[in-house]
Design a protein around this motif. Structure first.
Motif, PDB file in Angstrom:
ATOM      1  N   SER A 252       0.839  -1.198   0.000  1.00 56.38           N
ATOM      2  CA  SER A 252       0.000   0.000   0.000  1.00 56.38           C
ATOM      3  C   SER A 252       0.874   1.248   0.000  1.00 56.38           C
ATOM      4  O   SER A 252       2.103   1.173  -0.015  1.00 56.38           O
ATOM      5  CB  SER A 252      -0.947  -0.003   1.211  1.00 56.38           C
ATOM      6  N   CYS A 253       0.217   2.393   0.049  1.00 56.09           N
ATOM      7  CA  CYS A 253       0.903   3.679  -0.009  1.00 56.09           C
ATOM      8  C   CYS A 253       1.410   4.070   1.391  1.00 56.09           C
ATOM      9  O   CYS A 253       0.917   3.595   2.405  1.00 56.09           O
ATOM     10  CB  CYS A 253      -0.068   4.726  -0.538  1.00 56.09           C
ATOM     11  N   ILE A 254       2.356   5.008   1.401  1.00 54.49           N
ATOM     12  CA  ILE A 254       2.857   5.505   2.682  1.00 54.49           C
ATOM     13  C   ILE A 254       1.869   6.451   3.366  1.00 54.49           C
ATOM     14  O   ILE A 254       2.081   6.826   4.516  1.00 54.49           O
ATOM     15  CB  ILE A 254       4.185   6.281   2.501  1.00 54.49           C
ATOM     16  N   ASP A 255       0.809   6.811   2.687  1.00 56.53           N
ATOM     17  CA  ASP A 255      -0.163   7.771   3.230  1.00 56.53           C
ATOM     18  C   ASP A 255      -0.521   7.432   4.684  1.00 56.53           C
ATOM     19  O   ASP A 255      -0.861   6.284   5.004  1.00 56.53           O
ATOM     20  CB  ASP A 255      -1.422   7.755   2.360  1.00 56.53           C
ATOM     21  N   SER A 256      -0.441   8.452   5.530  1.00 63.69           N
ATOM     22  CA  SER A 256      -0.641   8.228   6.972  1.00 63.69           C
ATOM     23  C   SER A 256      -2.066   7.808   7.304  1.00 63.69           C
ATOM     24  O   SER A 256      -2.333   7.329   8.407  1.00 63.69           O
ATOM     25  CB  SER A 256      -0.311   9.508   7.741  1.00 63.69           C
TER      26      SER A 256
ATOM     27  N   GLY B  29       5.508   5.292  -1.655  1.00 60.33           N
ATOM     28  CA  GLY B  29       4.686   6.361  -2.208  1.00 60.33           C
ATOM     29  C   GLY B  29       3.949   5.871  -3.442  1.00 60.33           C
ATOM     30  O   GLY B  29       4.564   5.372  -4.380  1.00 60.33           O
ATOM     31  N   GLY B  30       2.619   5.991  -3.431  1.00 59.11           N
ATOM     32  CA  GLY B  30       1.824   5.515  -4.567  1.00 59.11           C
ATOM     33  C   GLY B  30       1.906   4.013  -4.769  1.00 59.11           C
ATOM     34  O   GLY B  30       1.641   3.530  -5.861  1.00 59.11           O
ATOM     35  N   GLN B  31       2.310   3.284  -3.726  1.00 55.74           N
ATOM     36  CA  GLN B  31       2.544   1.818  -3.788  1.00 55.74           C
ATOM     37  C   GLN B  31       3.261   1.404  -5.077  1.00 55.74           C
ATOM     38  O   GLN B  31       2.923   0.406  -5.714  1.00 55.74           O
ATOM     39  CB  GLN B  31       1.267   0.991  -3.524  1.00 55.74           C
TER      40      GLN B  31
ATOM     41  N   GLY C  61      -4.566   0.542  -3.539  1.00 50.61           N
ATOM     42  CA  GLY C  61      -4.522   1.964  -3.862  1.00 50.61           C
ATOM     43  C   GLY C  61      -5.509   2.698  -2.968  1.00 50.61           C
ATOM     44  O   GLY C  61      -6.290   2.081  -2.254  1.00 50.61           O
ATOM     45  N   HIS C  62      -5.474   4.017  -3.015  1.00 46.57           N
ATOM     46  CA  HIS C  62      -6.421   4.732  -2.145  1.00 46.57           C
ATOM     47  C   HIS C  62      -6.848   6.070  -2.730  1.00 46.57           C
ATOM     48  O   HIS C  62      -6.136   6.684  -3.553  1.00 46.57           O
ATOM     49  CB  HIS C  62      -5.812   4.935  -0.753  1.00 46.57           C
ATOM     50  N   GLN C  63      -7.989   6.498  -2.278  1.00 47.42           N
ATOM     51  CA  GLN C  63      -8.590   7.772  -2.672  1.00 47.42           C
ATOM     52  C   GLN C  63      -7.640   8.939  -2.355  1.00 47.42           C
ATOM     53  O   GLN C  63      -6.972   8.947  -1.331  1.00 47.42           O
ATOM     54  CB  GLN C  63      -9.888   7.920  -1.856  1.00 47.42           C
ATOM     55  N   ARG C  64      -7.619   9.913  -3.239  1.00 56.24           N
ATOM     56  CA  ARG C  64      -6.836  11.149  -3.045  1.00 56.24           C
ATOM     57  C   ARG C  64      -5.367  10.874  -2.723  1.00 56.24           C
ATOM     58  O   ARG C  64      -4.798  11.437  -1.778  1.00 56.24           O
ATOM     59  CB  ARG C  64      -7.430  12.016  -1.927  1.00 56.24           C
ATOM     60  N   CYS C  65      -4.772   9.992  -3.512  1.00 52.83           N
ATOM     61  CA  CYS C  65      -3.357   9.662  -3.290  1.00 52.83           C
ATOM     62  C   CYS C  65      -2.485  10.846  -3.729  1.00 52.83           C
ATOM     63  O   CYS C  65      -2.446  11.211  -4.906  1.00 52.83           O
ATOM     64  CB  CYS C  65      -2.979   8.401  -4.066  1.00 52.83           C
ATOM     65  N   GLY C  66      -1.795  11.446  -2.785  1.00 52.13           N
ATOM     66  CA  GLY C  66      -0.974  12.622  -3.080  1.00 52.13           C
ATOM     67  C   GLY C  66       0.188  12.310  -4.000  1.00 52.13           C
ATOM     68  O   GLY C  66       0.563  13.126  -4.855  1.00 52.13           O
ATOM     69  N   ALA C  67       0.763  11.141  -3.858  1.00 50.08           N
ATOM     70  CA  ALA C  67       1.898  10.758  -4.700  1.00 50.08           C
ATOM     71  C   ALA C  67       1.464  10.646  -6.153  1.00 50.08           C
ATOM     72  O   ALA C  67       2.153  11.129  -7.068  1.00 50.08           O
ATOM     73  CB  ALA C  67       2.487   9.433  -4.213  1.00 50.08           C
TER      74      ALA C  67
HETATM   75 ZN    ZN Z   1      -1.026   7.612  -1.558  1.00 42.87          ZN
END
Ligand code: ZN
Length: 259
Positions: free
Chosen positions: A106-110, A131-133, A159-165
């Motif tokens: 998954s992504c690093i998103d907190s 980042g961005g998996q 993946g996830h919603q509103r991924c900043g990467a």
């Molecule tokens: Zn992300």
């Protein structure tokens, strides 16, 4: 943990699939009948979610592993978390060896911590986060580790919603610019998803790219020369999924296990 020091409780918790009463009998110097009764009393007096789930069988098929994660995500969505496998007894149980039933990329998103959103605990999952998996050889090797060395039956690319990467990479590529420093390596890894996404019309192209990238990544893992034979045999499933920050729900994009 009022019963943390009790040998009887430890036996129940760490016995796993073994019959707890029999195990406790073996640990005790008392007569079998008395000990068995004590064990039942001890178990009845301390029914915690952690205790019951620690003793639950590890899912050993892709479908069972996926069902375990789906149940955990439902609890996360509903606010009925059990926080399984998160106490000192579990730590003792897995200290000597681990046997996770799933790999999550998954992504690093907190806001996307797999152990929380699938309501899992210690020793349940191999978790990789970039980042961005995005994947490179080291990440791919780390995904392969569980399936190739201990038969881990499930990989989920999340993946996830509103991924900043992915948003940053999309905007940079659209503008023909580079991201600063090593962030460009993430953007480079996202180029195939960008190229695929811009072929179509999308109301929300960043969200489309998140989904495209997640599916591309899982497809590549599924057909990878080391994992593909396991997938073909039904011993491994590689699921592509999307996490909603708004609802907490994990939506399957492709690869729901059939066996
Ligand atoms: Zn992300």
């Amino acid at each position: 943990m009022p019963t943390a020091g009790s040998p009887q409780r430890r036996a129940i918790l760490t016995g796993g699939l073994l019959a707890s009463a029999a195990l406790i009998t073996g640990c005790s110097s008392k007569a079998a009948d008395t000990t068995s009764a004590d064990a039942k009393a001890s178990a009845a007096a301390s029914p915690s979610p952690s205790a019951s789930l620690t003793a639950e069988a590890r899912p050993d098929s892709p479908r069972a592993a996926f069902a375990r994660l789906t149940e955990g995500n439902r609890r996360w969505v509903d606010g009925t978390l059990q926080h399984p496998d998160r106490d000192p007894k579990r730590r003792e149980f897995v200290a000597a060896e681990q046997d996770p039933y799933g790999v999550i990329l998954s992504c690093i998103d907190s806001r996307v911590p797999p152990e929380l959103l699938f309501d899992t605990g210690l020793g349940d999952l191999f978790v990789l986060r970039t980042g961005g998996q995005v994947v490179g050889p080291e990440v791919t090797g780390s995904v392969e580790y569980g399936p190739m060395t201990s038969g881990t039956p499930l990989v989920v690319v999340l993946g996830h919603q509103r991924c900043g990467a992915i948003k940053a990479a999309y905007e940079a590529m659209r503008a023909g610019k580079s991201l600063p420093g090593n962030l460009q390596a993430i953007a480079d890894a996202l180029k195939p998803a960008y190229r695929e996404t811009v072929k179509g019309e999308h109301a929300d192209p960043v969200d489309a790219m998140i989904r495209v990238h997640t599916e591309q990544t899982s497809a590549a893992l599924r057909s990878n020369k080391d994992l593909a034979p396991m997938v073909k045999k039904g011993d491994l499933a590689v699921v592509s999924a999307y996490y909603s920050l708004d609802t907490g729900r994990v939506e399957v994009l492709s690869g729901t296990p059939s066996a």
